[in-house]
Write a protein that holds these residues in place. Structure first.
Motif, PDB file in Angstrom:
ATOM      1  N   GLN A  98      -9.519  -2.982  -0.244  1.00 46.22           N
ATOM      2  CA  GLN A  98      -8.705  -1.761  -0.211  1.00 46.22           C
ATOM      3  C   GLN A  98      -8.636  -1.184   1.198  1.00 46.22           C
ATOM      4  O   GLN A  98      -7.569  -0.739   1.643  1.00 46.22           O
ATOM      5  N   GLU A  99      -9.775  -1.192   1.900  1.00 49.80           N
ATOM      6  CA  GLU A  99      -9.801  -0.681   3.273  1.00 49.80           C
ATOM      7  C   GLU A  99      -8.879  -1.499   4.175  1.00 49.80           C
ATOM      8  O   GLU A  99      -8.127  -0.936   4.977  1.00 49.80           O
ATOM      9  N   LEU A 100      -8.934  -2.819   4.037  1.00 47.08           N
ATOM     10  CA  LEU A 100      -8.094  -3.683   4.863  1.00 47.08           C
ATOM     11  C   LEU A 100      -6.618  -3.498   4.520  1.00 47.08           C
ATOM     12  O   LEU A 100      -5.764  -3.468   5.412  1.00 47.08           O
ATOM     13  N   GLU A 101      -6.319  -3.334   3.245  1.00 49.81           N
ATOM     14  CA  GLU A 101      -4.922  -3.136   2.838  1.00 49.81           C
ATOM     15  C   GLU A 101      -4.360  -1.820   3.377  1.00 49.81           C
ATOM     16  O   GLU A 101      -3.200  -1.749   3.781  1.00 49.81           O
ATOM     17  N   LYS A 102      -5.180  -0.781   3.425  1.00 50.40           N
ATOM     18  CA  LYS A 102      -4.736   0.490   3.998  1.00 50.40           C
ATOM     19  C   LYS A 102      -4.349   0.325   5.463  1.00 50.40           C
ATOM     20  O   LYS A 102      -3.338   0.861   5.920  1.00 50.40           O
ATOM     21  N   LEU A 103      -5.170  -0.426   6.200  1.00 52.67           N
ATOM     22  CA  LEU A 103      -4.863  -0.642   7.616  1.00 52.67           C
ATOM     23  C   LEU A 103      -3.583  -1.440   7.788  1.00 52.67           C
ATOM     24  O   LEU A 103      -2.758  -1.135   8.653  1.00 52.67           O
ATOM     25  N   PHE A 104      -3.406  -2.471   6.969  1.00 44.95           N
ATOM     26  CA  PHE A 104      -2.179  -3.267   7.070  1.00 44.95           C
ATOM     27  C   PHE A 104      -0.951  -2.437   6.716  1.00 44.95           C
ATOM     28  O   PHE A 104       0.104  -2.591   7.333  1.00 44.95           O
ATOM     29  N   SER A 105      -1.064  -1.558   5.745  1.00 48.72           N
ATOM     30  CA  SER A 105       0.092  -0.724   5.399  1.00 48.72           C
ATOM     31  C   SER A 105       0.425   0.242   6.534  1.00 48.72           C
ATOM     32  O   SER A 105       1.601   0.508   6.800  1.00 48.72           O
ATOM     33  N   ARG A 106      -0.602   0.757   7.220  1.00 48.16           N
ATOM     34  CA  ARG A 106      -0.349   1.638   8.366  1.00 48.16           C
ATOM     35  C   ARG A 106       0.335   0.881   9.497  1.00 48.16           C
ATOM     36  O   ARG A 106       1.236   1.417  10.155  1.00 48.16           O
ATOM     37  N   ILE A 107      -0.066  -0.362   9.708  1.00 52.06           N
ATOM     38  CA  ILE A 107       0.581  -1.179  10.743  1.00 52.06           C
ATOM     39  C   ILE A 107       2.006  -1.475  10.357  1.00 52.06           C
ATOM     40  O   ILE A 107       2.925  -1.425  11.180  1.00 52.06           O
ATOM     41  N   ALA A 108       2.238  -1.789   9.086  1.00 56.39           N
ATOM     42  CA  ALA A 108       3.592  -2.125   8.622  1.00 56.39           C
ATOM     43  C   ALA A 108       4.534  -0.952   8.815  1.00 56.39           C
ATOM     44  O   ALA A 108       5.705  -1.146   9.184  1.00 56.39           O
ATOM     45  N   LEU A 109       4.064   0.253   8.588  1.00 56.53           N
ATOM     46  CA  LEU A 109       4.913   1.440   8.795  1.00 56.53           C
ATOM     47  C   LEU A 109       5.265   1.626  10.256  1.00 56.53           C
ATOM     48  O   LEU A 109       6.361   2.050  10.602  1.00 56.53           O
ATOM     49  N   GLU A 110       4.311   1.315  11.135  1.00 54.89           N
ATOM     50  CA  GLU A 110       4.543   1.524  12.557  1.00 54.89           C
ATOM     51  C   GLU A 110       5.433   0.433  13.174  1.00 54.89           C
ATOM     52  O   GLU A 110       6.258   0.712  14.037  1.00 54.89           O
ATOM     53  N   VAL A 111       5.293  -0.790  12.709  1.00 49.77           N
ATOM     54  CA  VAL A 111       6.040  -1.916  13.283  1.00 49.77           C
ATOM     55  C   VAL A 111       7.505  -1.868  12.863  1.00 49.77           C
ATOM     56  O   VAL A 111       8.381  -2.222  13.643  1.00 49.77           O
ATOM     57  N   LYS A 112       7.784  -1.418  11.657  1.00 48.08           N
ATOM     58  CA  LYS A 112       9.183  -1.419  11.171  1.00 48.08           C
ATOM     59  C   LYS A 112      10.047  -0.450  11.881  1.00 48.08           C
ATOM     60  O   LYS A 112       9.953   0.289  12.635  1.00 48.08           O
TER      61      LYS A 112
END
Length: 114
Positions: free
Chosen positions: A100-114
């Motif tokens: 869950q912790e890793l998925e939260k970080l990936f979702s934050r990156i996905a929001l920033e990269v798009k």
């Protein structure tokens, strides 16, 4: 068949780390870079010696690789290179909480990269 998504070379790690884009929480530190070509998600895993002997560190790397496999269903289309550094708190939590912790970080990156 070789996995083409894994980053192994030290100079590739250093390029991504020196790019200075990070997301972090108490369990993981993610350094990332968005390259120009559309290759998809590439990742490297780093586990420090403070987390235990070689057997413990390899177990952690195997677990993180499995987490990445489950996350690739949602984030494979991201055009980023990521270095995942594991922190000491990883060992005090169970697999699901770490995922869950890793998925939260990936979702934050996905929001920033798009």
């Amino acid at each position: 068949m070789k996995n083409q998504r894994i980053i192994k070379k030290n100079h590739q790690f250093q390029i991504i780390i020196n790019h200075n884009q990070t997301k972090l929480n108490p369990t993981f530190v993610l350094y990332y870079e968005a390259p120009n070509d559309n290759k998809g998600l590439h990742y490297g895993i780093s586990v420090g010696k403070k987390l235990g002997n070689a057997v413990c560190r390899n177990k952690i790397k195997r677990q993180v690789r499995m987490m990445i496999q489950t996350l690739l269903k949602n984030y494979a289309a991201l055009n980023i290179e990521v270095i995942i550094m594991v922190r000491k708190r990883y060992q005090s939590q169970n697999y699901q909480k770490n995922l869950q912790e890793l998925e939260k970080l990936f979702s934050r990156i996905a929001l920033e990269v798009k």
